[in-house]
Enzyme design. Structure first.
Site, mmCIF file in Angstrom:
data_model
loop_
_atom_site.group_PDB
_atom_site.id
_atom_site.type_symbol
_atom_site.label_atom_id
_atom_site.label_comp_id
_atom_site.label_asym_id
_atom_site.label_seq_id
_atom_site.Cartn_x
_atom_site.Cartn_y
_atom_site.Cartn_z
ATOM 1 N N SER A 1 -8.084 9.239 -32.308
ATOM 2 C CA SER A 1 -9.018 10.154 -31.989
ATOM 3 C C SER A 1 -8.492 11.609 -32.152
ATOM 4 O O SER A 1 -9.271 12.507 -32.514
ATOM 5 C CB SER A 1 -9.347 9.598 -30.863
ATOM 6 O OG SER A 1 -8.430 9.761 -29.669
ATOM 7 N N LYS B 1 3.250 1.128 -32.056
ATOM 8 C CA LYS B 1 2.165 1.821 -31.452
ATOM 9 C C LYS B 1 2.893 2.888 -30.428
ATOM 10 O O LYS B 1 3.647 2.189 -29.562
ATOM 11 C CB LYS B 1 1.249 0.874 -30.638
ATOM 12 C CG LYS B 1 0.144 1.891 -30.038
ATOM 13 C CD LYS B 1 -0.867 0.937 -29.551
ATOM 14 C CE LYS B 1 -2.002 1.841 -28.831
ATOM 15 N NZ LYS B 1 -3.151 1.016 -28.032
ATOM 16 N N LYS C 1 0.512 3.368 -35.582
ATOM 17 C CA LYS C 1 -0.381 4.067 -35.184
ATOM 18 C C LYS C 1 0.310 4.887 -34.013
ATOM 19 O O LYS C 1 1.052 4.766 -33.213
ATOM 20 C CB LYS C 1 -1.321 3.228 -34.138
ATOM 21 C CG LYS C 1 -2.330 3.637 -33.229
ATOM 22 C CD LYS C 1 -2.792 2.448 -32.569
ATOM 23 C CE LYS C 1 -4.088 3.212 -31.825
ATOM 24 N NZ LYS C 1 -4.880 2.302 -30.993
ATOM 25 N N TYR D 1 -12.217 7.437 -38.256
ATOM 26 C CA TYR D 1 -13.403 7.514 -37.595
ATOM 27 C C TYR D 1 -14.243 8.115 -38.873
ATOM 28 O O TYR D 1 -15.532 8.279 -38.847
ATOM 29 C CB TYR D 1 -13.456 8.452 -36.570
ATOM 30 C CG TYR D 1 -12.653 7.784 -35.461
ATOM 31 C CD1 TYR D 1 -13.460 6.653 -34.793
ATOM 32 C CD2 TYR D 1 -11.450 8.084 -35.226
ATOM 33 C CE1 TYR D 1 -12.712 6.285 -33.678
ATOM 34 C CE2 TYR D 1 -10.922 7.377 -34.110
ATOM 35 C CZ TYR D 1 -11.484 6.327 -33.405
ATOM 36 O OH TYR D 1 -10.871 5.709 -32.286
ATOM 37 N N GLU E 1 10.148 -4.301 -33.672
ATOM 38 C CA GLU E 1 8.863 -4.716 -33.252
ATOM 39 C C GLU E 1 8.380 -5.535 -34.409
ATOM 40 O O GLU E 1 7.615 -6.526 -34.460
ATOM 41 C CB GLU E 1 7.988 -3.582 -32.784
ATOM 42 C CG GLU E 1 8.124 -2.905 -31.683
ATOM 43 C CD GLU E 1 7.698 -3.659 -30.292
ATOM 44 O OE1 GLU E 1 6.938 -4.712 -30.436
ATOM 45 O OE2 GLU E 1 7.956 -3.188 -29.234
ATOM 46 N N ARG F 1 1.175 4.949 -20.404
ATOM 47 C CA ARG F 1 1.341 3.947 -20.951
ATOM 48 C C ARG F 1 2.899 3.540 -21.193
ATOM 49 O O ARG F 1 3.447 2.789 -22.176
ATOM 50 C CB ARG F 1 0.390 3.364 -22.374
ATOM 51 C CG ARG F 1 -0.943 3.287 -21.831
ATOM 52 C CD ARG F 1 -1.769 2.811 -22.682
ATOM 53 N NE ARG F 1 -3.288 3.056 -22.801
ATOM 54 C CZ ARG F 1 -4.131 2.814 -22.161
ATOM 55 N NH1 ARG F 1 -3.662 1.900 -20.832
ATOM 56 N NH2 ARG F 1 -5.396 3.144 -22.000
#
Ligand code: PBG
Length: 310
Positions: A261, A183, A235, A300, A220, A204
């Site tokens: 998004s 991510k 992602k 979405y 990871e 972040r």
């Protein structure tokens, strides 16, 4: 002939619908930065879930949006059995039973007043290990509320192992973990901030990955596999197709990708201006993500695309 020889085909069951449930609203609230997406009421969420089943979508990923007054430093609402996400999980399970996989975002950022994915230490830094304890509790509460699959998205080190242990401890070996493996710290999460009424200031970067790097994704991945992930995710999707392809090559678990998004809103915005053919662009991005190696895609557009595929 093109149809006959196509190497990549989309299927409704490839698709997973991310959905937002907002506490304390009587009507669905449109998200301005994501035209066509709303923050659901309990009722409208149940309807959306039923529609997704009807269209053949295979899962729904729920994000909770608590009332502002219900946010605090520990993200308590995220582990309250009566918190909005748990309420929604129970609602959706009651509506769809086992006809749709019900998934829950397992992260504190929607519930903390500082907006970070974890709890903070005395210096205001995200405290990895203290956060793991919160995630363990969150996993158990979400499993109790009916999640078939939990989706830890906070990128704390060791989160998969801790969550697996917590679920096993309460006898919930049947709850699967969709690990957000790679991510990236991305500008394309922008519209999501409005979608979950995020309180975050800053970024972040101390826990999400650097867009410049691919090696750490494989690291990871190794860690998530060793800790007990059942499925792994990359992602965002579109700008990280190389990562997706590498992960898909390296692993024999189902691989998912999240078309986030910003990827959604860019196409909607350009289409609104008449600069792009909306439906072609949507199908092209999804086909590209699947071609790169995704078994499943969170998007979405899931219900709409599944309906069109039928
Ligand atoms: C964290 C989380 C985020 C998204 C999904 N889970 C936000 C972030 O990491 O900043 C973004 C999804 C999207 O942009 O569509 N709980």
């Amino acid at each position: 002939m093109r149809r006959m020889v196509a190497e990549t085909r989309l299927h409704p069951a490839d698709l997973i619908l991310p959905a937002f449930i907002r506490e304390g609203v009587g009507e669905p609230v449109p998200i301005a930065a994501m035209p066509g997406v709303v923050q659901h009421t309990r009722d409208s969420l149940k309807k959306a879930a039923a529609e997704a089943v009807e269209a053949g979508v295979s899962g729904i990923m729920l994000f909770g949006v608590p009332e502002d007054g219900n946010k605090d430093a520990q993200g308590t609402a995220g582990t309250d059995p009566e918190g909005i996400l748990q309420v929604a999980l129970r609602d959706v399970r009651a509506e769809v039973g086992d006809d749709l996989l019900v998934m829950s975002d397992l992260c504190l950022d929607e519930f903390t007043d500082h907006g970070h994915c974890g709890v903070l230490d005395a210096e205001g830094r995200v405290d990895n290990d203290a956060t793991l304890e919160r995630y363990a509790e969150m996993a158990q509460v979400q499993a109790d509320a009916g999640a078939h699959i939990v989706g830890p998205s906070g990128m704390m080190d060791g989160q998969i192992g801790v969550i697996r242990d917590a679920l096993d401890q309460i006898g919930r070996e049947d709850v699967a973990i969709l690990a957000y493996t790679a991510k990236y710290s991305s500008a394309f999460y922008g519209p999501f901030r409005e979608a979950v009424a995020s309180s975050l200031r800053g970024d972040r970067k101390t826990y999400q990955q650097d867009p410049a790097n691919w090696r750490e994704s494989l690291r990871e991945l190794e860690l998530d596999l060793a800790e007990g992930a059942d499925m792994v995710m990359v992602k965002p999707a579109g700008p990280y197709l190389d990562i997706l392809a590498r992960v898909a090559d390296a692993v024999d678990l189902p691989v998912a990708a999240y078309q986030i998004s910003g990827e959604y809103s860019m196409i909607e915005a350009a289409a609104e201006k008449g600069w792009i053919e909306r439906d072609r662009a949507i199908f092209e991005t999804l086909t590209g993500i699947k071609r790169a190696g995704a078994r499943n895609i969170l998007t979405y557009w899931a219900t709409e695309v599944a309906q069109k595929l039928r």
